[in-house]
Scaffold this motif. Structure first.
Motif, PDB file in Angstrom:
ATOM      1  N   LEU A  39      84.934  32.624   7.662  1.00  0.00           N
ATOM      2  CA  LEU A  39      84.226  33.592   8.486  1.00  0.00           C
ATOM      3  C   LEU A  39      85.135  34.742   8.907  1.00  0.00           C
ATOM      4  O   LEU A  39      84.710  35.910   8.928  1.00  0.00           O
ATOM      5  N   GLY A  40      86.390  34.439   9.224  1.00  0.00           N
ATOM      6  CA  GLY A  40      87.330  35.481   9.621  1.00  0.00           C
ATOM      7  C   GLY A  40      87.589  36.482   8.510  1.00  0.00           C
ATOM      8  O   GLY A  40      87.577  37.700   8.734  1.00  0.00           O
ATOM      9  N   TRP A  89      92.727  44.658  20.554  1.00  0.00           N
ATOM     10  CA  TRP A  89      91.720  44.263  21.536  1.00  0.00           C
ATOM     11  C   TRP A  89      90.901  43.095  20.974  1.00  0.00           C
ATOM     12  O   TRP A  89      90.714  42.090  21.647  1.00  0.00           O
ATOM     13  N   GLY A  90      90.413  43.280  19.765  1.00  0.00           N
ATOM     14  CA  GLY A  90      89.671  42.190  19.125  1.00  0.00           C
ATOM     15  C   GLY A  90      90.553  40.999  18.806  1.00  0.00           C
ATOM     16  O   GLY A  90      90.126  39.846  18.900  1.00  0.00           O
ATOM     17  N   TYR A  91      91.799  41.286  18.454  1.00  0.00           N
ATOM     18  CA  TYR A  91      92.744  40.211  18.123  1.00  0.00           C
ATOM     19  C   TYR A  91      92.984  39.318  19.334  1.00  0.00           C
ATOM     20  O   TYR A  91      93.033  38.089  19.222  1.00  0.00           O
ATOM     21  N   ALA A  92      93.128  39.917  20.508  1.00  0.00           N
ATOM     22  CA  ALA A  92      93.366  39.139  21.728  1.00  0.00           C
ATOM     23  C   ALA A  92      92.119  38.367  22.139  1.00  0.00           C
ATOM     24  O   ALA A  92      92.204  37.204  22.554  1.00  0.00           O
ATOM     25  N   LEU A  93      90.951  38.991  22.020  1.00  0.00           N
ATOM     26  CA  LEU A  93      89.716  38.347  22.448  1.00  0.00           C
ATOM     27  C   LEU A  93      89.366  37.130  21.602  1.00  0.00           C
ATOM     28  O   LEU A  93      88.707  36.201  22.091  1.00  0.00           O
ATOM     29  N   ALA A 113      84.575  44.944   8.005  1.00  0.00           N
ATOM     30  CA  ALA A 113      84.930  45.957   9.005  1.00  0.00           C
ATOM     31  C   ALA A 113      85.946  46.952   8.454  1.00  0.00           C
ATOM     32  O   ALA A 113      85.895  48.145   8.785  1.00  0.00           O
ATOM     33  N   THR A 114      86.868  46.488   7.615  1.00  0.00           N
ATOM     34  CA  THR A 114      87.846  47.399   7.003  1.00  0.00           C
ATOM     35  C   THR A 114      87.165  48.436   6.121  1.00  0.00           C
ATOM     36  O   THR A 114      87.511  49.623   6.146  1.00  0.00           O
ATOM     37  N   GLY A 174      90.229  43.130  14.134  1.00  0.00           N
ATOM     38  CA  GLY A 174      91.066  42.279  14.970  1.00  0.00           C
ATOM     39  C   GLY A 174      90.441  40.930  15.249  1.00  0.00           C
ATOM     40  O   GLY A 174      91.127  39.899  15.255  1.00  0.00           O
ATOM     41  N   ILE A 175      89.121  40.904  15.478  1.00  0.00           N
ATOM     42  CA  ILE A 175      88.437  39.628  15.726  1.00  0.00           C
ATOM     43  C   ILE A 175      88.528  38.730  14.490  1.00  0.00           C
ATOM     44  O   ILE A 175      88.811  37.527  14.590  1.00  0.00           O
ATOM     45  N   GLY A 176      88.266  39.307  13.317  1.00  0.00           N
ATOM     46  CA  GLY A 176      88.330  38.510  12.091  1.00  0.00           C
ATOM     47  C   GLY A 176      89.718  37.959  11.832  1.00  0.00           C
ATOM     48  O   GLY A 176      89.880  36.788  11.470  1.00  0.00           O
ATOM     49  N   GLU A 177      90.732  38.800  12.020  1.00  0.00           N
ATOM     50  CA  GLU A 177      92.097  38.340  11.771  1.00  0.00           C
ATOM     51  C   GLU A 177      92.609  37.462  12.909  1.00  0.00           C
ATOM     52  O   GLU A 177      93.512  36.643  12.705  1.00  0.00           O
TER      53      GLU A 177
END
Length: 574
Positions: free
Chosen positions: A225-226, A201-205, A233-234, A255-258
């Motif tokens: 930053l990623g 979800w975060g990866y797609a966003l 988060a991990t 997911g957002i970071g990666e």
């Protein structure tokens, strides 16, 4: 007193060797103005200094040579814990160089001394002022670490690849830890699929915003930053595991970071790597994902058995934080070793950065030629190919350990170790495909042809190798493992196909293009991973839930790619 090693050079002045005790410094030439000689001090030069008057003060070493009119040389560290030294040269009188009656002319000052000794303008000014007791400093760099003299683009690609290693370590850790976590918290396959899909979800966003941020601020800053975001988060996962909304949120942050990292890496490659090296650069950077999968799957079972599943998230998160700190140190050292920028230029850039407003950011977003991009058939071919490849990749990455454990009756350690084989083989296949692609392009084969060939291999190979698993042929479990390993390893040809096409079409908008395709490529992670868990609960069939959908998308992706894909440069801005 003559030097005991008459053939050993103590000093080079204007590229002329001056042995200690045999050659003398004359007074025909002065140090002032543009008539300053250049010095080069080498490690082997010390042999003639040591027998003469030598003094040490603290950590500085001073050598006095009485045979050259009272000149002295002092070595001292430029700063603590650094292997960069400064050479302090003091001459009591304005002197030139004379060798057995032959005068060596002085030269104009420059920024670069002989054989790599740097002389800044400020340092030259201190030397050139001359007079009794005049002195100055000459920068002297020790050749350490070994990669210090590598071209900047190679060091950048290397550190980016290391970030991708950590990236996939933090991605696959849950695919192993999900088994003991499900047992501890009583999760069904549907719930486990929900937890694993939350990452995507975060990866797609973050895909499209990541591409825009990389274009706006540069891939280096976005990558930093990623890594910081997904690492923090991990480390939070064990603290939030008992609270489902918190656990899902932490995986969304991972997911957002990666998610911003592929676009950041693509921006770096497009702007720094020439076409003839691009396949190898992409393969090296994104090949770090396979190395990360191998490393994560190797470490996770042992950590879980000895220290509990929580240790995997703590340790892997710490790796990312260490990378972030090390990357900051590397950047600072590189900046300190380069020529100092003009003060006015630095302040101007700072004011410009501080003057950025939301309105300017919005205008830069509007500057992207969205309409022209989405009118290109090649872009739509990349979008669908990325979707198809991700369906097979993400589902196998998330569910293969469970498949090996339940369908092939392997324990946790065996299932994790068997899951290593596909990414481990991918490391070798990735390098082979990259070398082949670059060689074909260099020999004159059209770039589009090379990209279509590599992507076709990357799709058809896993599709064909999944058939024995989808259709029960009565094969031994290890035969099934071997066939799946071969097919998934050959899928790495995609790194020299689809993943190079973004840079081929438009280096300027490569990060934007990857953000677009990766957004759709992340949908299988959201829908496919959760859908696989749901179908597994309802049908109890690995064929229906995992293999049949992957085969379908691999085959249709091949057809679309062969018909519409192109690597011809496109000027979207026009």
């Amino acid at each position: 007193m003559p030097a005991p090693f008459p053939h050993c050079c103590t000093l080079q002045i204007n590229n002329t060797c001056v042995p200690g005790g045999r050659e003398k410094i004359g007074k025909e030439k002065g140090w002032g103005g543009a008539k300053m000689a250049k010095f080069t001090l080498k490690a082997e030069n010390f042999c003639s200094f040591l027998p003469q008057t030598t003094t040490t003060v603290g950590k500085a070493f001073a050598f006095r040579d009485k045979s050259v009119g009272g000149s002295y040389f002092q070595l001292s560290p430029a700063r603590p814990s650094s292997l960069k030294f400064r050479v302090l040269c003091g001459i009591r009188e304005k002197e030139g160089v004379k060798k057995e009656g032959e005068t060596v002319p002085a030269v104009a000052p420059s920024h670069q001394g002989v054989n790599g000794v740097r002389v800044s303008e400020a340092e030259q000014g201190r030397l050139s002022r001359g007079g009794d007791g005049g002195g100055g400093e000459v920068g002297f760099d020790w050749n350490w670490p070994p990669w210090k003299n590598l071209p900047p683009r190679y060091k950048l690609i290397g550190t980016t690849s290391l970030a991708f290693v950590i990236c996939n370590m933090d991605k696959v850790n849950l695919s192993v830890a999900i088994i003991p976590m499900s047992n501890q918290f009583g999760w069904s396959s549907s719930t486990a699929g929900l937890v694993q899909s939350s990452f995507f979800w975060g990866y797609a966003l973050s895909q499209l915003p990541g591409g825009w941020l990389a274009k706006r601020f540069g891939g280096r800053k976005v990558l930093e930053l990623g890594v910081l975001t997904w690492s923090c988060a991990t480390a939070l996962v064990p603290l939030l595991a008992g609270f489902m909304p918190g656990l899902v949120f932490s995986r969304i942050l991972v997911g957002i970071g990666e998610g911003v990292s592929p676009s950041a890496a693509t921006d770096l490659i497009a702007r720094t790597i020439p076409l003839q090296e691009r396949s190898r650069a992409v393969a090296f950077v994104f090949g770090g994902l396979s190395v990360g999968s191998v490393t994560g799957l190797l470490l996770a079972p042992a950590l879980i058995q000895h220290y509990g599943w929580e240790s995997v998230f703590y340790l892997f998160g710490l790796f990312g934080l260490a990378w972030f700190i090390g990357f900051q140190t590397m950047v600072e050292q590189e900046a300190s070793y380069t020529a100092e920028p003009a003060a006015n230029s630095s302040s101007h850039e700072e004011e410009k950065s501080q003057g950025s407003s939301l309105e300017e950011l919005g205008e830069s977003m509007n500057d992207v030629p969205w309409k022209a991009i989405f009118k290109s058939p090649a872009v739509w071919a990349m979008i669908y190919a990325h979707f198809c490849g991700s369906w097979g990749h993400y589902n196998c990455l998330s569910w293969l350990p469970t498949y090996f454990s339940e369908a092939l009756n392997l324990n946790l350690t065996e299932a994790a170790w068997v899951s290593i084989l596909p990414p481990l083989a991918s490391v070798f296949v990735t390098n082979l495909a990259a070398q082949l692609a670059d060689k074909l392009i260099s020999s004159g084969v059209e770039t589009t042809t090379v990209r279509k060939f590599c992507q076709t291999v990357g799709f058809l190979a896993p599709a064909l190798c999944m058939i024995p698993s989808a259709v029960d042929l009565g094969l031994h479990p290890w035969q099934v493992v071997g066939i799946l390993t071969a097919g998934l390893a050959l899928s790495s040809f995609s790194l020299s196909g689809l993943y190079c096409t973004h840079q081929d079409i438009s280096p300027e908008y490569a990060s934007i293009l990857l953000g677009i395709t990766s957004t759709t490529g992340a949908v299988p992670g959201i829908v496919g991973v959760a859908l696989t868990g749901y179908l597994l609960d309802t049908t109890h069939s690995w064929t229906i839930s995992l293999f049949a959908p992957s085969i379908f998308f691999y085959l249709t992706g091949t057809i679309v790619w062969l018909v519409f894909a192109s690597s011809k440069p496109q000027n979207f801005s026009s």
